[in-house]
Structure formats: C-alpha cells, structure tokens
Write an enzyme that holds these catalytic residues in place. Sequence first.
Site, PDB file in Angstrom:
ATOM      1  N   ASP A  18     -10.491   0.870   2.380  1.00 61.37           N
ATOM      2  CA  ASP A  18     -10.462   2.298   2.695  1.00 61.37           C
ATOM      3  C   ASP A  18     -11.852   2.877   2.463  1.00 61.37           C
ATOM      4  OD1 ASP A  18      -7.889   2.765   3.585  1.00 61.37           O
ATOM      5  OD2 ASP A  18      -7.079   2.888   1.554  1.00 61.37           O
ATOM      6  N   ARG A  68      -7.512  -6.882  14.486  1.00 56.00           N
ATOM      7  CA  ARG A  68      -6.669  -6.086  15.359  1.00 56.00           C
ATOM      8  C   ARG A  68      -7.559  -4.979  15.883  1.00 56.00           C
ATOM      9  NH1 ARG A  68      -2.721  -7.734  17.806  1.00 56.00           N
ATOM     10  NH2 ARG A  68      -1.608  -5.755  17.853  1.00 56.00           N
ATOM     11  N   TYR A 109     -10.032  -5.264   4.202  1.00 62.73           N
ATOM     12  CA  TYR A 109      -9.226  -4.116   4.584  1.00 62.73           C
ATOM     13  C   TYR A 109      -9.528  -2.961   3.618  1.00 62.73           C
ATOM     14  CZ  TYR A 109      -4.725  -2.043   6.182  1.00 62.73           C
ATOM     15  OH  TYR A 109      -3.745  -1.249   6.708  1.00 62.73           O
ATOM     16  N   ARG A 142       9.078   6.429  -3.550  1.00 63.03           N
ATOM     17  CA  ARG A 142       9.280   7.421  -4.618  1.00 63.03           C
ATOM     18  C   ARG A 142      10.702   7.944  -4.647  1.00 63.03           C
ATOM     19  NH1 ARG A 142       4.659  10.365  -2.273  1.00 63.03           N
ATOM     20  NH2 ARG A 142       2.782   9.390  -3.084  1.00 63.03           N
ATOM     21  N   ARG A 184       0.821  -1.209   0.000  1.00 58.07           N
ATOM     22  CA  ARG A 184       0.000   0.000   0.000  1.00 58.07           C
ATOM     23  C   ARG A 184       0.857   1.262   0.000  1.00 58.07           C
ATOM     24  NH1 ARG A 184      -5.151  -0.204   3.028  1.00 58.07           N
ATOM     25  NH2 ARG A 184      -4.578   1.697   4.113  1.00 58.07           N
ATOM     26  N   ARG A 188       1.349   5.342  17.038  1.00 62.16           N
ATOM     27  CA  ARG A 188       1.476   6.703  16.527  1.00 62.16           C
ATOM     28  C   ARG A 188       0.719   7.685  17.411  1.00 62.16           C
ATOM     29  NH1 ARG A 188      -2.216   6.213  10.977  1.00 62.16           N
ATOM     30  NH2 ARG A 188      -4.077   5.485  12.024  1.00 62.16           N
ATOM     31  N   GLU A 231      -2.149   6.000  19.904  1.00 57.05           N
ATOM     32  CA  GLU A 231      -2.794   4.768  19.445  1.00 57.05           C
ATOM     33  C   GLU A 231      -2.003   3.552  19.879  1.00 57.05           C
ATOM     34  OE1 GLU A 231      -4.573   6.492  15.270  1.00 57.05           O
ATOM     35  OE2 GLU A 231      -3.830   4.437  15.342  1.00 57.05           O
TER      36      GLU A 231
HETATM   37  P1  FAD Z   1     -18.108   0.820  10.027  1.00 58.57           P
HETATM   38  O1  FAD Z   1     -17.722   2.255   9.968  1.00 58.57           O
HETATM   39  O2  FAD Z   1     -17.414  -0.050  11.000  1.00 58.57           O
HETATM   40  O3  FAD Z   1     -19.680   0.776  10.277  1.00 58.57           O
HETATM   41  C1  FAD Z   1     -20.358  -0.367  10.707  1.00 58.57           C
HETATM   42  C2  FAD Z   1     -21.460   0.091  11.643  1.00 58.57           C
HETATM   43  O4  FAD Z   1     -22.294  -1.026  11.946  1.00 58.57           O
HETATM   44  C3  FAD Z   1     -20.942   0.612  12.977  1.00 58.57           C
HETATM   45  O5  FAD Z   1     -21.453   1.900  13.232  1.00 58.57           O
HETATM   46  C4  FAD Z   1     -21.438  -0.412  13.981  1.00 58.57           C
HETATM   47  O6  FAD Z   1     -21.774   0.150  15.243  1.00 58.57           O
HETATM   48  C5  FAD Z   1     -22.670  -0.958  13.287  1.00 58.57           C
HETATM   49  N1  FAD Z   1     -23.042  -2.291  13.726  1.00 58.57           N
HETATM   50  C6  FAD Z   1     -22.261  -3.387  13.784  1.00 58.57           C
HETATM   51  N2  FAD Z   1     -22.958  -4.432  14.257  1.00 58.57           N
HETATM   52  C7  FAD Z   1     -24.206  -3.988  14.490  1.00 58.57           C
HETATM   53  C8  FAD Z   1     -25.387  -4.599  15.004  1.00 58.57           C
HETATM   54  N3  FAD Z   1     -25.424  -5.881  15.370  1.00 58.57           N
HETATM   55  N4  FAD Z   1     -26.505  -3.842  15.114  1.00 58.57           N
HETATM   56  C9  FAD Z   1     -26.499  -2.534  14.767  1.00 58.57           C
HETATM   57  N5  FAD Z   1     -25.405  -1.903  14.287  1.00 58.57           N
HETATM   58  C10 FAD Z   1     -24.289  -2.620  14.161  1.00 58.57           C
HETATM   59  N6  FAD Z   1      -9.940   4.678   5.444  1.00 58.57           N
HETATM   60  C11 FAD Z   1      -9.490   5.675   4.666  1.00 58.57           C
HETATM   61  O7  FAD Z   1      -9.926   5.812   3.510  1.00 58.57           O
HETATM   62  N7  FAD Z   1      -8.582   6.582   5.140  1.00 58.57           N
HETATM   63  C12 FAD Z   1      -8.070   6.512   6.393  1.00 58.57           C
HETATM   64  O8  FAD Z   1      -7.256   7.344   6.798  1.00 58.57           O
HETATM   65  C13 FAD Z   1      -8.520   5.448   7.240  1.00 58.57           C
HETATM   66  N8  FAD Z   1      -8.059   5.336   8.494  1.00 58.57           N
HETATM   67  C14 FAD Z   1      -8.501   4.312   9.278  1.00 58.57           C
HETATM   68  C15 FAD Z   1      -8.013   4.228  10.580  1.00 58.57           C
HETATM   69  C16 FAD Z   1      -8.456   3.213  11.422  1.00 58.57           C
HETATM   70  C17 FAD Z   1      -7.951   3.115  12.848  1.00 58.57           C
HETATM   71  C18 FAD Z   1      -9.384   2.251  10.930  1.00 58.57           C
HETATM   72  C19 FAD Z   1      -9.850   1.130  11.796  1.00 58.57           C
HETATM   73  C20 FAD Z   1      -9.875   2.348   9.641  1.00 58.57           C
HETATM   74  C21 FAD Z   1      -9.444   3.380   8.799  1.00 58.57           C
HETATM   75  N9  FAD Z   1      -9.946   3.525   7.506  1.00 58.57           N
HETATM   76  C22 FAD Z   1      -9.486   4.532   6.717  1.00 58.57           C
HETATM   77  C23 FAD Z   1     -10.995   2.627   6.976  1.00 58.57           C
HETATM   78  C24 FAD Z   1     -12.423   3.153   7.232  1.00 58.57           C
HETATM   79  O9  FAD Z   1     -12.630   3.321   8.616  1.00 58.57           O
HETATM   80  C25 FAD Z   1     -13.443   2.160   6.688  1.00 58.57           C
HETATM   81  O10 FAD Z   1     -13.216   1.882   5.337  1.00 58.57           O
HETATM   82  C26 FAD Z   1     -14.908   2.601   6.817  1.00 58.57           C
HETATM   83  O11 FAD Z   1     -15.144   3.370   7.950  1.00 58.57           O
HETATM   84  C27 FAD Z   1     -15.774   1.368   6.839  1.00 58.57           C
HETATM   85  O12 FAD Z   1     -17.137   1.699   6.825  1.00 58.57           O
HETATM   86  P2  FAD Z   1     -18.228   0.584   7.113  1.00 58.57           P
HETATM   87  O13 FAD Z   1     -19.539   1.235   6.973  1.00 58.57           O
HETATM   88  O14 FAD Z   1     -17.939  -0.605   6.288  1.00 58.57           O
HETATM   89  O15 FAD Z   1     -17.946   0.107   8.610  1.00 58.57           O
HETATM   90  N1  UDP Z   2       3.929   0.853   7.909  1.00 60.87           N
HETATM   91  C1  UDP Z   2       5.196   0.849   8.458  1.00 60.87           C
HETATM   92  N2  UDP Z   2       5.701   2.001   8.980  1.00 60.87           N
HETATM   93  C2  UDP Z   2       4.987   3.149   8.991  1.00 60.87           C
HETATM   94  C3  UDP Z   2       3.704   3.156   8.418  1.00 60.87           C
HETATM   95  C4  UDP Z   2       3.201   1.981   7.898  1.00 60.87           C
HETATM   96  O1  UDP Z   2       5.842  -0.177   8.482  1.00 60.87           O
HETATM   97  O2  UDP Z   2       5.501   4.157   9.498  1.00 60.87           O
HETATM   98  C5  UDP Z   2       3.406  -0.423   7.378  1.00 60.87           C
HETATM   99  C6  UDP Z   2       2.566  -1.191   8.387  1.00 60.87           C
HETATM  100  O3  UDP Z   2       2.806  -2.572   8.183  1.00 60.87           O
HETATM  101  C7  UDP Z   2       1.163  -0.860   7.992  1.00 60.87           C
HETATM  102  C8  UDP Z   2       1.290  -0.784   6.468  1.00 60.87           C
HETATM  103  O4  UDP Z   2       2.576  -0.201   6.256  1.00 60.87           O
HETATM  104  O5  UDP Z   2       0.249  -1.847   8.389  1.00 60.87           O
HETATM  105  C9  UDP Z   2       0.229   0.035   5.803  1.00 60.87           C
HETATM  106  O6  UDP Z   2       0.251   1.327   6.336  1.00 60.87           O
HETATM  107  P1  UDP Z   2      -0.998   2.275   6.300  1.00 60.87           P
HETATM  108  O7  UDP Z   2      -0.610   3.581   6.862  1.00 60.87           O
HETATM  109  O8  UDP Z   2      -1.562   2.217   4.937  1.00 60.87           O
HETATM  110  O9  UDP Z   2      -1.959   1.511   7.320  1.00 60.87           O
HETATM  111  P2  UDP Z   2      -3.415   1.905   7.868  1.00 60.87           P
HETATM  112  O10 UDP Z   2      -3.180   2.374   9.263  1.00 60.87           O
HETATM  113  O11 UDP Z   2      -4.001   2.939   6.969  1.00 60.87           O
HETATM  114  O12 UDP Z   2      -4.123   0.604   7.806  1.00 60.87           O
END
Ligand code: FAD
Ligand code: UDP
Length: 371
Positions: free
Chosen positions: A354, A247, A352, A174, A170, A278, A304
Amino acid sequence: MKYDYLVVGSGLFGAVCAQKLKEAGKSVLVIDKRPNIAGNVYTEKQEGIHVHKYGAHIFHTNNKEVWEYVNRFSEFNRFTNSPVANYKGELYSLPFNMYTFNKMWGVVTPEEAAAKIAEQRKEITGEPKNLEEQAISLVGRDIYEKLIKGYTEKQWGRDCKELPAFIIKRLPVRLTFDNNYFNALYQGIPVGGYTKLVEQMLSGIEVQLNTDYLEQKEELDAMAENVIYTGPIDAYFDYQLGYLQYRSVRFENETLDQPNFQGNAAVNYTDRETPWTRIIEHKWFEFGKDEEGNDIPKTIISKEYSSEWKFGDEPYYPVNDEENTALYQKYKALADKEEKVLFGGRLAEYKYYDMDMVIESALNLCKQIIK
Ligand code: FAD
Ligand code: UDP
C-alpha cells in the site's frame, strides 16, 4: 558526474527518495517513462473532479511518521472508505460488519452473528490452505459465496482455491456496526489530488518525463553516482529469467450528465456475471464538491475490469503465488549484486504494497543511504 542520484520513477517511492535526498543536500534527477509524475497515484482534474487515473487510491496508515511526513506536502480530507457490495442487485455493507451480517442472515446481535459464523466455519478443519478456506474460516460460506468468490476470481483470474490465504486477511471482520474499510488510525485523500501532493514533494527537483531508463541506461547511468530504480525488476534484467506475472486493470471512464450515479465512491460487483469488478465515482472522494466548495453538476465514473497482464500492459498487482515468488527471489539475487543500483517500490520489490508501506520503505532506505 552531474548528479549524486538518478531516481527512476516518479511514483511515491521515487518521490520520497528524491525529496529526502534533496533535503540532505544531494543533487537528484528524477526520470519517468510516463508523460506525467506520480506513478499509479496520478490524478487528473476533469469537470472539477480529481480523477484517479490508475485506480482509486485511499490513503490510510497506522504509522504516525508516515502520516506526518505526507502532511508536510498536502492537507488531507476526512474521507473514510466504506464500499458497498452489489451482488445481483442486493446491496451489502463492506467490510464484513454487523450491517453485512444483518442483511445476510437477519441476525441482530453480535452474539447471533458470531454463532452463525461459527456454525459455517466448521467445514474448515485445520489451518486454511488457500483463499477459499481462509475466507470460509473468517466469515462462513454464505458470505464467501456472495461477497468474495466472484469478486476475487474476477480480480485475480484464478480459482479461490489456487490463491494464497493472505490476500483476504487484509479485510477486517467486525462484530460492530463499523463500516470503515480500513483498520487505520489515519485516513484521507490529499486535498487537490495526489498529483499535487507528489508535485509538492518534487518541488525544486529536476524531473525529466517521457524518458525510459532501460532504453538509455548507459547514458543515464553515466550521469549519476547512484541509481534508485522503481520499475519492474524483471524488466531491468531484460526478462532473462522469464516474466513475472501481474494482474492488470483496464478502466472505462464515463462522464455522466447527472450529479449522482451511485451515491458512494466505490461499489464492488461481487457476482461472477457482471464483467467489471467495481465502479468508482470519483467525486465522492471529495464529498461531491469542487475546490471552491460548490456542488459539481456532472459526475465521472470508472468501471474496472481486471485482466491478465501481457507484455506492454501496465503492471498493477504482483501475483504473489509460489511460482512468481520463487522467480522474484532469483531476480532479487541478481539485484543484490548490482553495485550502483538500489531497487525499491511495488514493481522493483514485486510486493503488494500500500502507499504508506511504500513511503515507509523509501524513508527507511533513505535513512540507510543518507549519512
Ligand atoms: P509506481 O507508482 O508504479 O511508480 C513507478 C514509476 O516508475 C511509474 O511512474 C513508472 O512509469 C516508472 N517507471 C517504470 N519503469 C520505468 C523505466 N524503465 N524508466 C522510467 N520510469 C519507469 N494503496 C493504498 O495505500 N491505498 C489504495 O487505495 C490503493 N489502491 C490501489 C489501487 C490499484 C488499482 C493499484 C494498482 C494499487 C493501489 N494501491 C493502493 C497501491 C499503490 O498504488 C502503490 O503502493 C504505490 O503507488 C506504489 O508506488 P511506487 O512508487 O512503488 O510505484
Ligand atoms: N475482496 C472480496 N470482495 C470484495 C472486496 C475484496 O472478495 O468486495 C477480496 C479480494 O480477494 C481482494 C481482497 O479481498 O483481492 C483484498 O481486497 P482489497 O480491497 O484490500 O484489495 P485492493 O484492491 O486494495 O488490492
């Protein structure tokens, strides 16, 4: 039946489906077990700062349709993600670019950097079999040791040799002085926060919070012709084939009486010893200004900590190793047999994803079901 569709989950997948279905004239009820909408992109305003409560979210996409779609509901600012890596007090630019190579090796030209990587990559022969080999093959052992190994092992709680290679693919590598973390045409943060964006998407749609679908499934199913379920797929089937692993992340939030803690939205701690992966300083997603454009005197940071998911924790990242992928396939076979329920999103597809991928996937589902 009272509704055409019951949408379980008000995260992005659920919100897009609800919005599209309503637009197509369907009656929709959205429920969520949480006390708030927006799922993992939920933001909450504190001290004039939109705090990303379930982890920092930066919207980025190459998909014009998705970008235009989200821009219907919110304006986006020009935030560009450029995290800094802190390895035992040494700071490096991310993703891996000429600033990183210069700091690591003192190299000045792209040719010198490429030569250094080529030399270190030699230890990997053949197709990389795991994350360690993939990382060394992409950027060499020095960068692997200082910027990848510790972070990845904290993040995933597993040795880099036991993790799939794709996780690291991912990240861009560069040979230019470009530290934009994403290779995306469009990037930004919704002005006013993600909760407001989702609120706009759900405008005019009935939403019932604090409602767990699985606790009252029969009653809720009886209210709608169709169900779109965005919760964990194994939970839907009462874990009958076993638990899918995730996780999880624990956030320690602190409000500090100072205007600037780390000078950047994200600093990754890439050594093994620092317990957090981080620190996010939320105000920098909005350039340190409140909605009136004033400087904010305080700051809010989140440390985190990555942890293994156990029953009852928030599932965050699916663990896409062979064992879990195989288990997911078995659940998927069960899901395909459910006539009334469609499964979608990060938890129901155990993917996984976005945000832009989730939106694209929800838009595609709606294209199929809206006739
Ligand atoms: P969710 O947002 O998890 O929504 C599911 C919903 O269903 C929740 O509100 C939950 O409460 C509800 N639910 C579950 N079970 C039930 C039940 N039984 N009854 C009623 N409600 C229920 N993506 C990016 O593009 N950029 C980023 O920088 C980025 N950063 C991230 C950082 C972290 C720490 C994480 C974990 C993810 C990140 N993502 C990022 C990914 C992004 O969060 C997800 O792609 C997106 O939010 C998923 O949306 P969703 O609707 O599939 O799931
Ligand atoms: N990663 C790393 N060092 C960093 C940032 C990311 O080794 O400083 C690795 C790590 O394995 C991570 C993967 O690159 O799971 C993808 O990073 P990204 O930031 O896309 O992860 P996200 O938190 O968005 O899932």
